[in-house]
Design a protein around this motif. Structure first.
Motif, PDB file in Angstrom:
ATOM      1  N   VAL A 159      62.076  36.834  23.854  1.00 56.96           N
ATOM      2  CA  VAL A 159      61.030  35.806  23.846  1.00 56.96           C
ATOM      3  C   VAL A 159      61.471  34.600  24.667  1.00 56.96           C
ATOM      4  O   VAL A 159      60.694  34.036  25.463  1.00 56.96           O
ATOM      5  CB  VAL A 159      60.697  35.386  22.396  1.00 56.96           C
ATOM      6  CG1 VAL A 159      59.785  34.165  22.392  1.00 56.96           C
ATOM      7  CG2 VAL A 159      60.048  36.532  21.645  1.00 56.96           C
ATOM      8  N   PHE A 160      62.726  34.177  24.514  1.00 57.12           N
ATOM      9  CA  PHE A 160      63.242  33.052  25.280  1.00 57.12           C
ATOM     10  C   PHE A 160      63.197  33.345  26.779  1.00 57.12           C
ATOM     11  O   PHE A 160      62.871  32.473  27.590  1.00 57.12           O
ATOM     12  CB  PHE A 160      64.680  32.739  24.866  1.00 57.12           C
ATOM     13  CG  PHE A 160      64.789  31.902  23.620  1.00 57.12           C
ATOM     14  CD1 PHE A 160      63.664  31.591  22.874  1.00 57.12           C
ATOM     15  CD2 PHE A 160      66.009  31.423  23.186  1.00 57.12           C
ATOM     16  CE1 PHE A 160      63.747  30.819  21.727  1.00 57.12           C
ATOM     17  CE2 PHE A 160      66.107  30.646  22.041  1.00 57.12           C
ATOM     18  CZ  PHE A 160      64.975  30.350  21.307  1.00 57.12           C
ATOM     19  N   ALA A 161      63.556  34.581  27.130  1.00 57.21           N
ATOM     20  CA  ALA A 161      63.564  34.955  28.550  1.00 57.21           C
ATOM     21  C   ALA A 161      62.154  34.900  29.122  1.00 57.21           C
ATOM     22  O   ALA A 161      61.933  34.389  30.229  1.00 57.21           O
ATOM     23  CB  ALA A 161      64.160  36.349  28.712  1.00 57.21           C
ATOM     24  N   ILE A 162      61.176  35.428  28.375  1.00 56.79           N
ATOM     25  CA  ILE A 162      59.790  35.417  28.841  1.00 56.79           C
ATOM     26  C   ILE A 162      59.260  33.988  28.939  1.00 56.79           C
ATOM     27  O   ILE A 162      58.473  33.650  29.826  1.00 56.79           O
ATOM     28  CB  ILE A 162      58.905  36.266  27.898  1.00 56.79           C
ATOM     29  CG1 ILE A 162      59.322  37.736  27.976  1.00 56.79           C
ATOM     30  CG2 ILE A 162      57.426  36.124  28.246  1.00 56.79           C
ATOM     31  CD1 ILE A 162      58.649  38.616  26.945  1.00 56.79           C
ATOM     32  N   ALA A 163      59.711  33.137  28.016  1.00 56.30           N
ATOM     33  CA  ALA A 163      59.251  31.747  28.005  1.00 56.30           C
ATOM     34  C   ALA A 163      59.874  30.905  29.119  1.00 56.30           C
ATOM     35  O   ALA A 163      59.489  29.752  29.315  1.00 56.30           O
ATOM     36  CB  ALA A 163      59.563  31.115  26.650  1.00 56.30           C
ATOM     37  N   GLY A 164      60.836  31.466  29.839  1.00 57.11           N
ATOM     38  CA  GLY A 164      61.433  30.754  30.956  1.00 57.11           C
ATOM     39  C   GLY A 164      62.622  29.897  30.605  1.00 57.11           C
ATOM     40  O   GLY A 164      63.037  29.042  31.404  1.00 57.11           O
ATOM     41  N   VAL A 165      63.192  30.104  29.412  1.00 54.30           N
ATOM     42  CA  VAL A 165      64.373  29.324  29.027  1.00 54.30           C
ATOM     43  C   VAL A 165      65.518  29.564  30.005  1.00 54.30           C
ATOM     44  O   VAL A 165      66.264  28.641  30.358  1.00 54.30           O
ATOM     45  CB  VAL A 165      64.803  29.668  27.586  1.00 54.30           C
ATOM     46  CG1 VAL A 165      66.108  28.959  27.226  1.00 54.30           C
ATOM     47  CG2 VAL A 165      63.707  29.285  26.601  1.00 54.30           C
ATOM     48  N   GLY A 166      65.654  30.820  30.466  1.00 55.67           N
ATOM     49  CA  GLY A 166      66.722  31.138  31.403  1.00 55.67           C
ATOM     50  C   GLY A 166      66.604  30.351  32.700  1.00 55.67           C
ATOM     51  O   GLY A 166      67.609  29.899  33.270  1.00 55.67           O
ATOM     52  N   ASP A 167      65.364  30.156  33.174  1.00 51.13           N
ATOM     53  CA  ASP A 167      65.176  29.392  34.413  1.00 51.13           C
ATOM     54  C   ASP A 167      65.566  27.929  34.220  1.00 51.13           C
ATOM     55  O   ASP A 167      66.159  27.305  35.105  1.00 51.13           O
ATOM     56  CB  ASP A 167      63.710  29.488  34.856  1.00 51.13           C
ATOM     57  CG  ASP A 167      63.311  30.908  35.219  1.00 51.13           C
ATOM     58  OD1 ASP A 167      64.204  31.675  35.628  1.00 51.13           O
ATOM     59  OD2 ASP A 167      62.117  31.250  35.081  1.00 51.13           O
ATOM     60  N   VAL A 168      65.222  27.381  33.055  1.00 50.30           N
ATOM     61  CA  VAL A 168      65.579  25.987  32.768  1.00 50.30           C
ATOM     62  C   VAL A 168      67.091  25.832  32.702  1.00 50.30           C
ATOM     63  O   VAL A 168      67.671  24.912  33.297  1.00 50.30           O
ATOM     64  CB  VAL A 168      64.935  25.523  31.452  1.00 50.30           C
ATOM     65  CG1 VAL A 168      65.408  24.120  31.092  1.00 50.30           C
ATOM     66  CG2 VAL A 168      63.416  25.554  31.561  1.00 50.30           C
ATOM     67  N   VAL A 169      67.735  26.741  31.956  1.00 51.06           N
ATOM     68  CA  VAL A 169      69.192  26.693  31.842  1.00 51.06           C
ATOM     69  C   VAL A 169      69.829  26.900  33.211  1.00 51.06           C
ATOM     70  O   VAL A 169      70.816  26.233  33.569  1.00 51.06           O
ATOM     71  CB  VAL A 169      69.691  27.755  30.840  1.00 51.06           C
ATOM     72  CG1 VAL A 169      71.221  27.814  30.827  1.00 51.06           C
ATOM     73  CG2 VAL A 169      69.167  27.458  29.443  1.00 51.06           C
ATOM     74  N   ALA A 187      70.812  38.355  21.973  1.00 50.66           N
ATOM     75  CA  ALA A 187      69.835  37.282  22.126  1.00 50.66           C
ATOM     76  C   ALA A 187      70.241  36.340  23.258  1.00 50.66           C
ATOM     77  O   ALA A 187      69.382  35.802  23.970  1.00 50.66           O
ATOM     78  CB  ALA A 187      69.706  36.502  20.822  1.00 50.66           C
ATOM     79  N   ALA A 188      71.534  36.137  23.431  1.00 48.83           N
ATOM     80  CA  ALA A 188      72.014  35.230  24.475  1.00 48.83           C
ATOM     81  C   ALA A 188      71.926  35.849  25.856  1.00 48.83           C
ATOM     82  O   ALA A 188      71.728  35.140  26.857  1.00 48.83           O
ATOM     83  CB  ALA A 188      73.458  34.819  24.179  1.00 48.83           C
ATOM     84  N   PHE A 189      72.054  37.156  25.951  1.00 47.71           N
ATOM     85  CA  PHE A 189      72.171  37.815  27.260  1.00 47.71           C
ATOM     86  C   PHE A 189      70.958  37.599  28.166  1.00 47.71           C
ATOM     87  O   PHE A 189      71.130  37.274  29.350  1.00 47.71           O
ATOM     88  CB  PHE A 189      72.455  39.306  27.082  1.00 47.71           C
ATOM     89  CG  PHE A 189      72.624  40.035  28.381  1.00 47.71           C
ATOM     90  CD1 PHE A 189      73.787  39.883  29.120  1.00 47.71           C
ATOM     91  CD2 PHE A 189      71.620  40.840  28.881  1.00 47.71           C
ATOM     92  CE1 PHE A 189      73.949  40.532  30.335  1.00 47.71           C
ATOM     93  CE2 PHE A 189      71.769  41.492  30.089  1.00 47.71           C
ATOM     94  CZ  PHE A 189      72.933  41.342  30.825  1.00 47.71           C
ATOM     95  N   PRO A 190      69.713  37.793  27.683  1.00 47.10           N
ATOM     96  CA  PRO A 190      68.584  37.588  28.602  1.00 47.10           C
ATOM     97  C   PRO A 190      68.545  36.183  29.182  1.00 47.10           C
ATOM     98  O   PRO A 190      68.165  35.995  30.351  1.00 47.10           O
ATOM     99  CB  PRO A 190      67.357  37.856  27.707  1.00 47.10           C
ATOM    100  CG  PRO A 190      67.860  38.694  26.588  1.00 47.10           C
ATOM    101  CD  PRO A 190      69.265  38.227  26.352  1.00 47.10           C
ATOM    102  N   VAL A 191      68.928  35.191  28.386  1.00 44.71           N
ATOM    103  CA  VAL A 191      68.909  33.811  28.855  1.00 44.71           C
ATOM    104  C   VAL A 191      69.962  33.585  29.931  1.00 44.71           C
ATOM    105  O   VAL A 191      69.673  33.075  31.025  1.00 44.71           O
ATOM    106  CB  VAL A 191      69.137  32.837  27.675  1.00 44.71           C
ATOM    107  CG1 VAL A 191      69.236  31.402  28.185  1.00 44.71           C
ATOM    108  CG2 VAL A 191      68.010  32.958  26.663  1.00 44.71           C
ATOM    109  N   MET A 192      71.207  33.976  29.672  1.00 39.83           N
ATOM    110  CA  MET A 192      72.289  33.723  30.623  1.00 39.83           C
ATOM    111  C   MET A 192      72.210  34.642  31.835  1.00 39.83           C
ATOM    112  O   MET A 192      72.646  34.265  32.938  1.00 39.83           O
ATOM    113  CB  MET A 192      73.649  33.873  29.932  1.00 39.83           C
ATOM    114  CG  MET A 192      73.948  32.805  28.897  1.00 39.83           C
ATOM    115  SD  MET A 192      73.704  31.117  29.516  1.00 39.83           S
ATOM    116  CE  MET A 192      74.843  31.061  30.902  1.00 39.83           C
ATOM    117  N   ALA A 193      71.661  35.829  31.659  1.00 39.04           N
ATOM    118  CA  ALA A 193      71.478  36.711  32.818  1.00 39.04           C
ATOM    119  C   ALA A 193      70.457  36.104  33.779  1.00 39.04           C
ATOM    120  O   ALA A 193      70.656  36.116  35.004  1.00 39.04           O
ATOM    121  CB  ALA A 193      71.022  38.090  32.364  1.00 39.04           C
TER     122      ALA A 193
END
Length: 303
Positions: free
Chosen positions: A171-181, A217-223
């Protein structure tokens, strides 16, 4: 073709048996039975329920867990059967079968879905270990499932945390949290610094895992933030080691957080430790050097 249908079928059947055994208790454990029945439905019919149906199922699971009616069974004395260290042989059958099966199944893609070879081999290892246990120890037909259900009752709702937190990461990845980080991290990494990018990725995986409680849960964001745009695209890293070592760095965070309740708080409760964070404190001296090793390993692989 054999794939997740086998894995889901085995898991769904086990949880269905747990639900039946909970109803057979005296007194009946309705909340426990409902919890296991819902898990069984998720494995058997998750695809048919759709996103909305699965969302309602998760809400129902959460409601049962929050009600406080999901309870462990009183411990019962069981007859001692001294077998020595040979008992560990049955447990080792599972990882051994998973390893061998993964290597073999990828050679016969017409039989087993190569993408799910490891999970299929793991499920077969569980079934093989169960069969050998029956032949060797000769327990009652329902005994392994009663004992398995007793353990699940002790662990309780925390048993589903990995799946829930992995979904949260998606959900975080789809919401774009990874792009912000990624934007924040990219501004902090010196331009062209491989070591800085590797450190941000590895340490970020550990820190996000500490916060979220699960490396999945952390992987999609940091990837999305560092792994794909910087390590793979900018520095030409091979996706396999970048992903694998990143997950290992995340697991270092798992060792250091009470958010990973099913790994760190439940064992403390089962062992009746005076310090509920005793497991975490004992693991930190291992986790930190291991994190540094993973950072160095990834830097060496990408250099």
């Amino acid at each position: 073709m054999i794939g997740l249908n086998l894995v889901y079928g085995v898991a769904g059947s086990v949880f269905a048996l747990f639900a039946v055994l909970a109803l057979a208790d005296a007194p009946r454990r309705i909340a426990n039975a409902a919890f296991y029945a819902l898990l069984s439905v998720s494995f058997f019919a998750g695809d048919l329920l759709g996103d909305f149906g699965n969302g309602l199922l998760v809400i129902a699971l959460t409601a049962i867990a929050a009600s406080g009616r999901f309870r462990a069974r009183p411990r019962e004395a069981s007859p001692e059967r001294p077998r020595g260290n040979a008992l560990f042989a049955a447990a080792l059958i599972i990882p051994a079968t998973a390893l061998v099966g993964t290597l073999l199944f990828k050679q016969v893609p017409a039989l087993v879905d190569a993408r799910q070879a490891t999970l299929v081999a793991l499920a077969l290892g569980v079934l093989l270990a169960l069969g050998i246990g029956y032949a060797w120890l000769r327990p009652g037909l329902a005994t392994p499932f009663r004992e398995g259900r007793r353990l699940m009752d002790d662990v309780g709702w925390a048993a589903v945390l990995p799946q829930m937190l992995a979904s949260l990461g998606a959900v975080f990845a789809i919401a774009g949290v990874g792009d912000v980080v990624g934007g924040l991290v990219g501004g902090a990494i010196p331009e062209g610094s491989l070591l800085g990018a590797v450190a941000a990725y590895a340490v970020g995986m550990a820190l996000f895992t500490v916060v979220m409680g699960n490396a999945f849960a952390a992987f999609p964001v940091m990837a999305a933030a560092v792994g794909v745009p910087i390590l793979m695209r900018q520095f030409g890293g091979d996706p396999a080691p970048v992903a694998a070592i990143g997950m290992l760095a995340g697991f270092c965070g798992t060792l250091m957080t009470p958010m990973a309740a099913n790994f760190n708080l439940v064992p403390a409760a089962l062992l009746e430790l005076k310090d509920r964070n005793g497991v975490v404190k004992a693991q930190v001296p291992t986790a930190l050097p291991l994190l540094l090793f993973n950072l160095a390993l990834l830097w060496w692989v990408l250099s």
